[in-house]
Every structure is written in C-alpha cells, then in structure tokens.
Enzyme design. Structure first.
Site, PDB file in Angstrom:
ATOM      1  N   ASP A 153       0.844  -1.192   0.000  1.00 40.19           N
ATOM      2  CA  ASP A 153       0.000   0.000   0.000  1.00 40.19           C
ATOM      3  C   ASP A 153       0.882   1.246   0.000  1.00 40.19           C
ATOM      4  O   ASP A 153       1.983   1.231  -0.518  1.00 40.19           O
ATOM      5  CB  ASP A 153      -0.932  -0.045   1.213  1.00 40.19           C
ATOM      6  CG  ASP A 153      -2.288   0.560   0.933  1.00 40.19           C
ATOM      7  OD1 ASP A 153      -2.362   1.786   0.820  1.00 40.19           O
ATOM      8  OD2 ASP A 153      -3.273  -0.201   0.817  1.00 40.19           O
ATOM      9  N   HIS A 218      -3.431   5.828   3.485  1.00 43.03           N
ATOM     10  CA  HIS A 218      -4.249   4.643   3.223  1.00 43.03           C
ATOM     11  C   HIS A 218      -3.688   3.388   3.888  1.00 43.03           C
ATOM     12  O   HIS A 218      -4.412   2.616   4.532  1.00 43.03           O
ATOM     13  CB  HIS A 218      -4.361   4.448   1.705  1.00 43.03           C
ATOM     14  CG  HIS A 218      -5.379   3.454   1.287  1.00 43.03           C
ATOM     15  ND1 HIS A 218      -5.060   2.145   0.960  1.00 43.03           N
ATOM     16  CD2 HIS A 218      -6.708   3.557   1.118  1.00 43.03           C
ATOM     17  CE1 HIS A 218      -6.149   1.501   0.604  1.00 43.03           C
ATOM     18  NE2 HIS A 218      -7.166   2.334   0.695  1.00 43.03           N
ATOM     19  N   SER A 389     -11.397  -1.500   0.401  1.00 43.82           N
ATOM     20  CA  SER A 389     -10.085  -1.369   1.036  1.00 43.82           C
ATOM     21  C   SER A 389     -10.161  -1.666   2.519  1.00 43.82           C
ATOM     22  O   SER A 389      -9.214  -2.194   3.114  1.00 43.82           O
ATOM     23  CB  SER A 389      -9.534   0.046   0.849  1.00 43.82           C
ATOM     24  OG  SER A 389      -8.797   0.170  -0.332  1.00 43.82           O
TER      25      SER A 389
END
Length: 791
Positions: A153, A218, A389
């Site tokens: 990520d 994220h 996600s």
C-alpha cells in the site's frame, strides 16, 4: 501471442509488460510438489537460470530488431516477464519474437477507499456483527501470533501507538528521484507514509487529475484494521501478527502495475504468510498480469487477500486483482449485514467465476491514521473510511487467526474454510455475484466442524498452464444449450473435528432458468471422515438463449440437529456469449400533472424505468424545464442491474445530493435519467411535468341569461411561459370548465364550456330565473384540483 495494447503506428512511447513462455519459479515449484517430486535449491537455481536465459534472449532479439527499449525490470518468481518502455510502432515486431506470449500496458493503480459519508458507524468495533466472534478467538489466545502479514500500500506509519507493537519494517518500492514532485530521496528500507514535507515547492498540494492530497494515509488505515492495539478505540482483528509495510504508492497515491508486481515477488521470496492488496486496476479479466501474479503467489504458499473494487453494484464491476481465481476477493458489507452500494460485483471474465468470494465490514470503519512522526499528532490520528479497502484487511486479519490456529493449512484450505462458514445474506436482495459466499464468521472459520469443496482445473497464468483450484464454490461456467446438458461437479465433504453424524443437503435456487435444475445424489448422508457428493446441473436444449439466462444459488450442507451448516454458491451461464445493446426500454411516469394538495396523491405518482443492461452511476434528477438546470436528485447510486425499477414522486423527499429532506414546490419540471453503459452515457427525459397544488380561482357575474367571468390559475401562467418557448398548450387541455343550474335544489342542466386562453369566459344560457335558480361554475385542473363559484 496476444497483444492487448492498441497498434497505433507512432513514435509515442508506451510502458508495457512482456510475458514470456517459461513458467515462473513459484509455478514450477508447485508443479513439482503436486507430482510428488522433491524440489531442491539446485532445482530452483536451474529454473532461475533458464528464465534468465529466456529473458536475455528476448532482450537481445529486441535489440537485433532495433526495438528501442528503456532499462527493463525482470520478474521470475510469480511471473516470467519483462517490464519496459518501447515505441508503439514496434509492437508488431515485439509480438513476433519467439517466447513472447502476451504484451499488456503497465497500468496506473489506485487504492480502494471512498470519501467518508455522512453516516457514522459506532466508534469502536464492538458493534460490528462479528466482533464477538473475534473476541472469543482472542480469549483462546488466537491473535495472529507468528503470522507474517505484508500490506502492499502507501506505507505504514511505524510510530503510531496502535501499530508500532506489530510493525516489523518493510521495503520502499517508490522512486523519489523526481525533484519536481519530491523534496528528497527515500531509503529503500523506509516504507513509511508519504509525509507533507516530502512535497517539493513546485508540486501542487493535490493531484491535478486525481484530486488526492500529496501526503498519504491509506496503508496506515489498513494496518490498524489488521493489527491495531486499542490505544484509542481501535483494535485490529489480529493484533498479534508481524506486520510488514511494502510501500508501492507514493505522493498523491501514485503507483503502477510493475511496482506492485515487484512487491508481490519480493513478498514471496521473503516468505510472507499473507498479503493484503487494497487496490485495483480497471479490468474485470482473470488473466490480467496482477491476477496471474496473485495465482502464482498462492501456488507458492502465500494467502492473498484483495479488494473486489468500489465501482458499484453493477454486474461485472469486479476489478483485478479481485478477479484472481485463486485469491480471496472481498466485498464491503455494513454493520447491519447489507452490502454497501459501492461494493463491486461479479462475475469475472471470461469464466463466469463467482466473485467476490466473501464480504466483510468495510463501511465507515474507524482506524488509524498517520501522524508523520509528530508526537502530539497521534492523539487525533484516527478516522473513518469506507470501501472494499477496509473490508479486505478484515479478512486478512481473520486469515491470520486461521493461519495461527492451523499452520499446516494451505492458502486454499484457508479460503475454503472461510467461505464455507460465511453467513449467506438476504438472497432476495443479493445474489452470488453480489455477496459470494456471504459475510465472514471468524469463529466458525477458525473452528470449522466440516468443510466442503469442489476441485476445478484452471489456467493459472493465461498461458494454458492448468492447475487444480480447490474452492468452496461450484462454477459451471458458460454452458451451451445446443443440446440437452448434464454436468456433474464433485464436492468433497471432510469431517474436520471428527464428530461425524448425519447431514442433509439442500439446494437453494435464487435465480432460476426454465427447465434447468441442480440436484444432489445424496440428499442425506452419514459423514464418516469424508463423503463425496455429485452436484448435477441439467438443462434442456434451447436455441434462443439471451443475455443473463443463468441459474444461481447455494448448496447448503446442514447437520441433522442444525448446529453445523456450510454453504457453497453455484452459477451457470446459458447465454452463449449473448450481449445486448444497452437501452432504456421504458421511461415513463403515471401522471405528468401532479398535485400535492390532494390526499394520497403521493401514492399515485411514480416513475417507471426499465433497462436491458447493467448501468454504472445511475441518476434520476429533477430539472427546471425552462432553464434546463438540474435542481435536485431523487436517486443516485454507483450502479444498478437490468430490470424494471419504480420511483415515487413525493412532495417531500430525501435529496441524494444533500441527504436532506427537500420539498418539491409547484413549477414546471422534467425528470432526467442518466447512466453509464460500457463507458457511454445512456439518457432519457420526461417532461414537461407540472407540479401544481393550488385550486383555480373563479370570479364572475350573471347578466340576464349570460354568465361571464375570469379564471385565475397557474396553468394559464404555465401556458404563457411555454408559448414564449414555442411549446405552449391550449389551456382547455389542462382546465376543464363546466356549469350546472339548479332550481329549488333540483338539477336542471349541466354542460361544459370553453375558456379563452387568458382564462376569461362567457356562457349563454337559454333562460334563468334569478329568484330560484343557482348557477355553479366548476373548474377542474389536470392535476385534480377543483375550484367552484356559485352565482
């Protein structure tokens, strides 16, 4: 050899991935294991040497044919491939080189989170529907200890108080040599999030095309869902794991397919147990490079969990790597066991595969955010985000708990137990391509009583390499009905706990096809170790199959006392590849003249929309008919399936723009529909629609036998306004005028009459007796409002 890029003969440079014929290391190792052949370090070295030789041979031939290319990157573990840059005009020459199997673009990738919605889930995850099951596993000492999890990520903030206990380092794959973007270089062993102070002075605060901020968060949010320690209300599903950060997204969340492939290769080499891929590319194909890499990583013994995508509830919106046939693709459920409208649906192509495999909580998930090393910032370093996600790391956490409890289980064993024991959600609302096997049940997944799986042969790499894929689903695939068809799939039921007992098999068909049936050879059986079931599809010959002719449902295997149940989704496609030209087959409204001043009018007016194809981003908007300006939205979602839909037109409605109560005032409107089909807009409109809740006002007098007067009404104003646009109407189409004469209370006569366009009128009666006759003028408008005048 396939070429999936456009063959435009220009000097334009393109970034590509070249797939070669020799199988990668992970695949060849798995093949040896399946055939019972010992695989030594020398064998691995020999395979690597053969792959290196093939890659060098292709590069030498490219140079010999004067194919310009930039410094290539070579893959050998999960892919045998070369990523490089060439000129478009050289694609044909590249395609002709021996051992080149496929050329595809190096696509940009993106993370799968959505902006936070107005809805607020509870702050702590004790309220999600499966938290009690996770707590029960923690009480048994199962928190993921010793399991290596890599998050591919945007990085992980190693200083976050909820994460640092689990953080074990990682790798930075992002090149920060672009001085117009980054203010400094980054070490290869620093996979932390991109911080604001790494932005160069000339780089914008937000991405020009994406609108994303330069700094990233994220990966840290994902990490908290997996392994958070509960310093501030966030405790991950598996806080005992060893957490590794593989930074593949840099500033503005920029990343590429080649970088992700490099990270997957490294994760396999470093013997990670589980990979979390909360990202996607814009492809629904199973033979995409990323999906192939996932398959091969799984063959190498690594569990790979990925997102289904956030492209909405449209059929076929699943996105790679969620299309991997061996990986675990995760959809997004809410705390009340509904599916988030953004969660992508299957099937994947071309095998009509059931995707997503499972769903998990992913809506408004409260988790960790980076503080970028600023100690004071961590007090508030938490936020809610929504998307697949957020659902994927939930499944990653459960997979870690399963791996700790059953270290001998393979990635496919984990997937089967997880999907078998899932809770099937409401099948009247969600089919197998919406929810897969259903919503995760962590405790049952870790402690299954039985498992049931179907073994199928699949092409794992798009090159015809066939491997066995063991899964808790039954995919019949595309079935041609040129003649009567009978297809049997074998389902092996295994007793994991050794309890034995009597089990019943129930076939639930959620989407029928006329004449087709699914049957089982043993509707009831006694389990003693193992039992093999024949699940048979029969369907009659049909020469006129069409798009979406299919049969879907679930096979439920339940113990006699109903204490144990496992389920396997099934699907078969009978369309023989039939497609449709997307079209709106009906767009209508029950009334174009609406009054909200009449009781029950709200229940009488609705829009009917019938579409023959699945659409993305459908919207039903209220538009000012005169100015053509959109005023509000009655309906908006990420996607809708083919079929007929009805929407009531209400005086007060909830705006899908503002989520606030809104009043539809009197006026002239149109109702406009817009949706996207295969990237092209599909639109229609209904109008003019008149909303009018006032009664006609009548004034008048009697002079001898003549009754004259004036009607004042909005329809007269509407007609005047529309006449200026060349769209006026006769006011008598909207205003029905009549009179009645009564004498001493008894009806003498009644009749209709015509209004002048300005609302004036004059009616001649045969005779009147003012001393005992009464005249009543009635005006009824098209919306149902009545006005009366008695003279």
């Amino acid at each position: 050899m396939q070429n999936s890029t456009k063959k435009t003969q220009t000097n334009e440079e393109i970034d590509i991935i070249i797939h070669l014929a020799e199988e990668p290391v992970a695949v060849q190792k798995r093949m040896a294991q399946m055939n019972g052949i010992p695989f030594t370090e020398i064998d691995e070295e020999n395979i690597e040497a053969a792959i290196n030789a093939q890659q060098q041979s292709v590069l030498e031939e490219m140079a010999a044919q004067h194919i310009y290319f930039k410094k290539p990157h070579l893959y050998k573990t999960v892919l045998n491939a070369i990523s490089t840059v060439i000129r478009k005009k050289d694609l044909d020459k590249l395609s002709s080189i021996r051992d080149v199997m496929l050329v595809e673009p190096n696509a940009a990738m993106e993370a799968m989170s959505l902006p936070s919605a107005d809805y607020r889930a509870p702050q702590v995850n004790e309220f999600d529907p499966v938290h009690a099951e996770v707590q029960a596993l923690w009480a048994e000492g199962i928190q993921g200890q010793g399991v290596k999890v890599a998050v591919l990520d945007s990085g992980i903030d190693p200083d976050h108080p909820d994460i640092r206990h689990a953080y074990r380092g990682g790798i930075n794959f992002v090149d920060q040599s672009d001085t117009e973007k980054y203010s400094r270089l980054r070490a290869g062993n620093d996979p932390s999030e991109t911080s604001p102070d790494e932005r160069s002075n000339v780089a914008p605060e937000k991405g020009v095309t994406s609108g994303r901020p330069f700094e990233t968060h994220h990966g840290t949010h994902i990490a908290g869902i997996i392994a958070g320690k509960n310093e501030n209300g966030v405790k991950g599903v598996a806080p005992g794991v060893d957490l590794y950060a593989y930074r593949i997204f840099g500033g503005y969340m920029g990343g590429s397919l080649t970088t992700i492939l490099e990270a997957i290769e490294k994760a396999v080499v470093e013997k990670m147990d589980i990979l979390n891929l909360s990202l996607s590319d814009n492809s629904d194909l199973e033979n995409h490079a990323l999906s192939i890499a996932v398959n091969n990583a799984i063959l190498a013994g690594v569990v790979v969990v990925s997102t289904a995508g956030n492209t909405g509830s449209v059929r076929g919106s699943i996105r790679t790597p969620g299309t991997s046939r061996m990986g675990i693709a995760v959809g997004n459920s809410t705390i009340d066991d509904e599916l988030d409208s953004s969660s992508s649906r299957g099937p994947s192509r071309p095998n009509f595969d059931i995707k997503p495999d499972i769903v998990a909580p992913g809506t408004e998930i409260y988790s960790t955010m980076p503080g970028y090393g600023v100690k004071a910032a961590y007090k508030n370093a938490y936020a809610r985000e929504t998307g697949t996600s957020q659902a994927a790391p939930y499944i990653t956490g459960v997979a870690a708990l399963m791996k700790q409890a059953h270290p001998e289980w393979s990635p496919l064993d984990i997937k089967v137990a997880m999907t078998n024991t899932a809770k099937v959600l409401d099948t009247t609302s969600y089919n197998v391509f919406d929810q897969g096997s259903g919503r995760i049940r962590p405790y049952a997944a870790v402690h299954p009583s039985i498992v049931a799986y179907c073994t199928e042969e699949i092409d794992a790499d798009g090159k015809g390499h066939i491997v066995e894929n063991r899964r808790g689903a039954i995919t019949f695939g595309s079935v041609k009905l040129a003649e009567d068809v009978t297809i049997t799939k074998l389902v092996l039921v295994k007793d994991i706990k050794g309890d034995g007992g009597v089990y019943d098999v129930n076939i639930q068909i959620t989407e029928p096809f006329e004449g087709a049936t699914i049957t089982v050879d043993q509707p009831s059986f006694t389990l003693d170790g193992e039992c093999l079931l024949d699940i048979t599809l029969t369907a009659p010959k049909s020469e006129n199959t069409k798009y979406r002719d299919e049969i879907l449902g679930y096979v439920h295997i339940t113990s006699a006392d109903r204490s144990v149940e496992v389920s396997l989704p099934f699907a078969a496609d009978f369309s023989d590849g039939a497609t449709v030209i997307p079209a709106i087959e009906e767009f209508s409204i029950t009334k174009k003249d609406i009054s909200f001043g009449i009781e029950e009018a709200n229940d009488e007016t609705e829009v009917t929309l019938s579409i023959n194809s699945d659409l993305s981003y459908p919207s039903l908007e209220i538009t000012d008919y005169l100015s053509k300006a959109p005023l509000d939205s009655l309906f908006y979602s990420n996607g809708m399936s083919l079929g007929t839909w009805k929407y009531p037109i209400l005086h007060r409605f909830t705006s899908s723009w503002t989520n606030e109560d809104t009043t539809l005032e009197d006026g002239i409107y149109s109702i406009d529909f817009t949706g996207m089909a295969n990237g092209e807009p599909l639109t229609d409109t209904i109008g003019p629609i008149f909303v009018k809740s006032t009664k006609p006002v009548i004034t008048g007098s009697v002079n001898g036998s003549t009754v004259s007067g004036q009607v004042t009404d909005q329809y007269i104003d509407f007609s005047t306004t529309l006449t200026e646009l060349g769209e006026g109407f006769d006011v008598n189409e909207k205003l029905a005028a009549s009179y009645s004469v009564t004498s001493d209370g008894n009806l003498v006569t009644t009749d209709s009459f015509i209004l002048n366009q300005d609302g004036t009128f004059s009616v001649e009666l045969d005779s009147l007796h003012p001393e005992h006759d009464r005249i009543t003028i009635t005006i009824t408008d098209a919306a149902g409002n009545n006005g009366e005048l008695s003279l």
